[in-house]
Design a protein around this motif. Structure first.
Motif, mmCIF file in Angstrom:
data_model
loop_
_atom_site.group_PDB
_atom_site.id
_atom_site.type_symbol
_atom_site.label_atom_id
_atom_site.label_comp_id
_atom_site.label_asym_id
_atom_site.label_seq_id
_atom_site.Cartn_x
_atom_site.Cartn_y
_atom_site.Cartn_z
ATOM 1 N N UNK A 119 0.813 -1.229 0.000
ATOM 2 C CA UNK A 119 0.000 0.000 0.000
ATOM 3 C C UNK A 119 0.842 1.272 0.000
ATOM 4 N N UNK A 120 2.065 1.168 0.442
ATOM 5 C CA UNK A 120 2.949 2.332 0.489
ATOM 6 C C UNK A 120 3.826 2.439 -0.751
ATOM 7 N N UNK A 121 3.415 1.769 -1.821
ATOM 8 C CA UNK A 121 4.170 1.774 -3.074
ATOM 9 C C UNK A 121 4.240 3.204 -3.606
ATOM 10 N N UNK A 122 5.397 3.646 -4.091
ATOM 11 C CA UNK A 122 5.526 5.025 -4.576
ATOM 12 C C UNK A 122 4.664 5.337 -5.798
ATOM 13 N N UNK A 123 4.218 4.317 -6.545
ATOM 14 C CA UNK A 123 3.395 4.581 -7.724
ATOM 15 C C UNK A 123 1.914 4.293 -7.453
#
Length: 170
Positions: A119-123
């Motif tokens: 969920x904390x993916x940069x994209x």
């Protein structure tokens, strides 16, 4: 050593055109096969028609539906998704296992169910928009909707064998 004075008499073998008189104790040779004796492959046996191939050649191939599971549009959408790469991993998002489902309904609307690695993916903000834009660019697709889900969570087991090989995990 042979003696040069020894004179032996040799008998020449008969040519194929000569008639050979066989001795009564010699076995008879079987007759040679002749071209005239061959069976005509074009002749049909009595009582049977050669129609088994005609039915096969006359049959039309089954048409694949444009929409639905296994349709041409679904395959085209999957090919478009294989052109989108994760910016941190050199593998496309389809083989990476981020795409959970691709559905194309009868009205040529596509629904893509996907997740991200975390969920904390940069994209997380841009990837669903890019997927929607790429799916809409497939000829024949009227509209696209991307559903971002977090359950079930992504794990490396969801990757294809090609992706694992690319990342050195096989």
């Amino acid at each position: 050593m042979t003696d040069t004075n020894d004179k032996r008499e040799y008998v020449a073998a008969p040519s194929p055109n000569e008639d050979v008189i066989d001795a009564p104790e010699a076995p008879q040779k079987p007759p040679r096969a002749r071209v005239e004796d061959a069976v005509d492959p074009d002749a049909t046996p009595q009582g049977r028609e050669r129609d088994y191939l005609e039915g096969f050649l006359a049959a039309k191939p089954a048409e694949t539906p444009a929409t639905g599971a296994g349709g041409e549009l679904q395959a085209a959408v999957i090919e478009a998704l294989r052109e989108i790469y994760d910016p941190e991993i050199p593998v496309n998002i389809y083989d990476l296992g981020l795409i959970y489902g691709v559905e194309v309904d009868d009205e040529c609307d596509a629904t893509v169910t996907m997740t991200l690695t975390t969920p904390h993916c940069p994209v997380a903000e841009t990837m669903p928009g890019e997927v929607e834009m790429r799916v809409c660019s497939v000829p024949g697709i009227r509209d696209a909707e991307v559903e971002l889900v977090w359950e079930p969570p992504w794990s490396p087991e969801k990757m294809s064998d090609e992706a694992r090989l690319e990342l050195g995990m096989l």
